[in-house]
Design a protein around this motif. Structure first.
Motif: not given
Length: 481
Positions: A103-120
């Protein structure tokens, strides 16, 4: 990306977390020269938590027709986008256990997961072997990952999973200390396939999914990652189960009381003084009423047993299930589902032996163990009936069984040999119709890959047309609990 570059990158985002990460990079488990407690003087020690350990969830205790799909790790952006698109195609909301470093490397991917309605959720900081770390290191692996995920996505993880799913007491204690609600394992881990056909893959997943189950796929090691989704979706659909986010599954679940807290758990107990015991071998009941009972023996997968339960529900029929407890032990939710749908469950042994081949000691141990397993699974005392596997019984064996608390031994007068796959649905129906009369006890099985599911709705319809009504076996024989 090397750890030092991750730290430098993350330093531009958060001074507090940067300082913590920088402190940890001196530890041997991040590739430095020093290892474990040798570095204790260079980092603040965490006081070992003395409260209750975090609970462990390999599955959720529920009889609902639902389970969760979860992922470990965080693949590259292109793969993750394809994965999320595939999940959308099947309307699946999943739960992603992500490592803080990714997540520190590529926070945009983690943010994308959440924005698509999935849990993290938390997959630890860097997915290390936690069994080789000190308590302080384990705590920081969890805590720092939480901090990174919260800062980058706005979501504070509630659940922890290690890379392998394995855990130690230290992991459970550190999870509790950092406020995690549970250490989540899994009920089914989908590894890379070894050349199986699509039909083979579907059959495998359908066989092993369970109510309350937690399916896990590793996003970094699984080369068939995206191709797994339609297989999982189809398997769940075939069984009749919904795929829901992990937090919802957990919210729908219940807590299992320990065996010793369940009334009746010790009603069945070892008793080697069996010589003068009295018993009843019950094949059927003599009655003028057109009452009969359907009984099902042994065990099977969710696919088979859920189909049987659905057929019984559609026809408003209550039955009695004689359970092979070794199967129940691995899938207690399915046994509980039988109870919640109004059926009775009873004892069919633990390991399904021919009881006349066992010593009295071996037999009683097997049957008592089965009682304990079934009781804990359904969270109440089972119906006090025992059915011997294969139906084989003799005077001595019957006394041995009666002595432990089963004076009523359930047999049957209608048998179809449905356990033999060579018997078609038509064969099964014809045998039922030919043998059934007032007070009959019909023996069927809940084994996989036989024709009972096909035969059952036809047999029920024809029996009803002849005026028969269905009751549970305890009610048919007037058993007083």
């Amino acid at each position: 990306m090397r750890i030092s570059s991750i730290v430098r990158k993350y330093c531009r985002k958060s001074i507090v977390v940067c300082l913590s990460l920088t402190m940890l990079t001196g530890c041997g488990f991040f590739g430095g020269e020093k290892k474990g407690d040798e570095q204790a003087g260079n980092q603040s020690e965490v006081v070992r938590y003395e409260g209750p350990m975090s609970k462990v969830l390999p599955y959720v205790y529920t009889a609902r027709k639902e389970l969760s799909l979860t992922f470990n790790g965080m693949a590259d952006k292109q793969t993750m986008e394809k994965l999320l698109d595939e999940l959308d195609k099947f309307n699946i909301k999943a739960t992603f256990f992500v490592p803080g470093m990714r997540v520190a490397e590529e926070p945009d991917i983690a943010q994308f997961i959440v924005s698509r309605g999935h849990e993290i959720e938390n997959n630890t900081l860097s997915r290390l072997d936690m069994s080789k770390l000190s308590y302080t290191q384990i705590h920081k692996e969890i805590q720092l990952s939480n901090e990174i995920i919260k800062k980058e996505t706005g979501k504070l993880p509630r659940y922890l999973r290690t890379r392998s799913g394995d855990y130690t007491d230290d992991v459970r204690l550190a999870a509790a200390q950092t406020g995690m609600e549970a250490v989540v394992v899994y009920s089914l881990f989908l590894h890379n396939w070894q050349g199986e056909t699509d039909a083979d893959k579907l059959s495998f997943v359908r066989k092993y999914i369970t109510r309350g189950g937690i399916i896990t796929i590793d996003t970094e090691e699984n080369s068939d990652l995206v191709e797994e989704i339609p297989i999982v979706a189809q398997a769940a659909k075939d069984v009749g189960y919904a795929l829901i986010p992990l937090s919802e599954l957990i919210a729908h679940g219940g807590e299992r009381k320990p065996l010793e807290q369940i009334a009746g758990y010790d009603d069945i107990r070892m008793n080697m003084d069996y010589t003068n015991e009295k018993y009843n071998l019950i094949y059927d009941v003599v009655t003028d009423e057109k009452k009969i009972t359907l009984t099902f023996d042994d065990w099977g997968t969710d696919y088979t047993i859920t189909k049987i339960l659905d057929i019984l529900a559609e026809n408003d029929v209550k039955a009695t299930f004689f359970l092979r407890a070794k199967g129940v032990e691995g899938n207690p939710n399915l046994a509980r589902a039988m109870i919640e749908e109004g059926h009775d469950v009873a004892n069919h042994s633990y390991s399904h032996p021919v009881v006349t081949t066992l010593t009295p000691q071996e037999l009683q141990e097997d049957v008592v163990k089965a009682h304990h397993v079934i009781t804990e699974a359904i969270q109440q005392k089972p119906t006090t009936l025992f059915r011997p596997p294969t139906g084989e019984i003799d005077d001595t064996t019957a006394k041995v069984i009666a002595a432990i608390g089963y004076p009523d031994i359930a047999l049957y007068d209608v048998t179809t040999f449905d356990w033999d796959v060579r018997n078609s649905a038509e064969d099964i129906v014809n045998k039922i119709m030919k043998q059934t009369e007032n007070g009959s006890v019909i023996l069927l099985h809940m084994l996989d890959d036989i024709h009972t599911i096909e035969a059952l709705p036809i047999a029920i319809k024809r029996l009803k047309q002849k005026g028969f009504t269905f009751v549970k076996m305890a009610d048919l024989i007037g058993l007083k609990e």
